[in-house]
Design an enzyme around this catalytic site. Sequence first.
Site, mmCIF file in Angstrom:
data_model
loop_
_atom_site.group_PDB
_atom_site.id
_atom_site.type_symbol
_atom_site.label_atom_id
_atom_site.label_comp_id
_atom_site.label_asym_id
_atom_site.label_seq_id
_atom_site.Cartn_x
_atom_site.Cartn_y
_atom_site.Cartn_z
ATOM 1 N N HIS A 88 0.825 -1.211 0.000
ATOM 2 C CA HIS A 88 0.000 0.000 0.000
ATOM 3 C C HIS A 88 0.859 1.261 0.000
ATOM 4 O O HIS A 88 0.328 2.379 -0.089
ATOM 5 C CB HIS A 88 -0.940 0.001 1.207
ATOM 6 C CG HIS A 88 -2.332 0.463 0.887
ATOM 7 N ND1 HIS A 88 -2.601 1.498 -0.001
ATOM 8 C CD2 HIS A 88 -3.544 0.039 1.325
ATOM 9 C CE1 HIS A 88 -3.900 1.683 -0.084
ATOM 10 N NE2 HIS A 88 -4.498 0.800 0.709
ATOM 11 N N ASP A 125 -9.593 -10.499 -16.769
ATOM 12 C CA ASP A 125 -9.705 -11.672 -17.631
ATOM 13 C C ASP A 125 -8.321 -12.039 -18.174
ATOM 14 O O ASP A 125 -7.668 -11.230 -18.837
ATOM 15 C CB ASP A 125 -10.672 -11.370 -18.779
ATOM 16 C CG ASP A 125 -10.929 -12.569 -19.668
ATOM 17 O OD1 ASP A 125 -10.407 -13.664 -19.380
ATOM 18 O OD2 ASP A 125 -11.636 -12.406 -20.682
#
Length: 455
Positions: free
Chosen positions: A157, A388
């Site tokens: 992060h 995908d």
Amino acid sequence: MEKIEVSIISKHTIKPSASTPRLQPYKLTLLDQLTPAMYVPMVFFYPITDPVFNLPQTLADLRQALSETLTLYYPLSGRVKNNLYIDDFEEGVPYLEARVNCDITDFLMLRKIECLNEFVPIKTFSMEAISDERYPLLGVQVNIFDSGIAIGVSGSHKLIDGRTADCFLKSWGAVFRGCREDIIHPCLSEAALLFPPRDDLPEKYIALMEGLRFAGKKVSTRRFVFDAKTISAIQDEAKSESVPKPSRVQAVTGFLWKHLIVASRALTSGTTSTKLSIAAQAVNIRSRMNMETVLDNATGNLMWWAPAILELSHTTPEISDLKLCDLVNLLNGSVKQCNDDYFETFKGKEGYESMCEYLDFQRIMSSIEPTPEIYTFSSWTSFFNQLDFGWGRSSWIGVTGKIESAYCNSTVLVPTQCDTGIEAWVSLEEEKMATLKQDPQFLAAASPNPPVSRC
């Protein structure tokens, strides 16, 4: 079924593929500097039924596609220096391949979320990287099941927020599929121009932000699922004149906040002191500034916390009678304040003074007695939906297993992949989690860790 075992079968270091001239160090933003370097996990599960699926070639292509993607997103391949910039881009990304001793469909039915930490390469929500510049900004682990693959990602992060991860992962998938028109080209400079880093950032502010995330208590993580019908009913209950059409995320966040308050009060019954309950929602700065078209693909922590504050005292009516619509109204109001005018005050070198004033206020708030309870809520419902790799959408997004650090009072909202439901991954102190799990009104809406639905 026997114990699920994850065995590492190969280790690699993936570097940017292009041979480029010496790159200039990548500047962190002030917001990056203030963000603890903890690793956020995410695991994407893909059942694969193709009878001619070529696993060795697929693994080789995934590595090559990652290398090519890192050429565009080269900061993810580097190392943080002095909490100011990223350099050493040839250090690369640790990349593991692992074999799992079960079928992916069986695993999804078992719902063994405590195993999820074995599917990512770096310790979950760990602070280990904060003082060690050798730690990478990104790690990847490809987990091979019978009839499927799960791609586990550990993102620091310190640089990677939800939008940054979304852009990077979708680009990796596009390169792997050969659909280069779907690559999202990052903007690597704009964020640091807006929120420039400071080489004189006081340590007290960094410690403050770490202290807000890590509370020093034993933590329990659980997954609760809200189906579409339940969410619609919660939205109806959350309606008010001020918020006539609460969003799905607003409604679920308000519902969770209410029952977290109920659990907290059950553990502190008899108190007569005033206490603040704060629900801090993560908001995407990119979509809240007039420069949206420029910032949309900007890397870094372009996110902010919108705090909704509720004051509770011994004169407060029965906590269970708190109206959901009132809590959602507070949540909505706090997010509305995070607009372009608000963020304008933090921009540029001149904005540093405003940032210090904000952080000093946070220090005062965190030091009052009794200590306010702060719950953070992050929504991934607009991220990773079309990730995908050529095998269709993922069947499930796993977030985290057991958290061994003291990172608590955090909720991540993730979309269910087969309908318009929402999964809430809640991390709380163990005692408070035990109380929440005995709340009948909460359990009437939130299903504890049900099997993953197949699309």
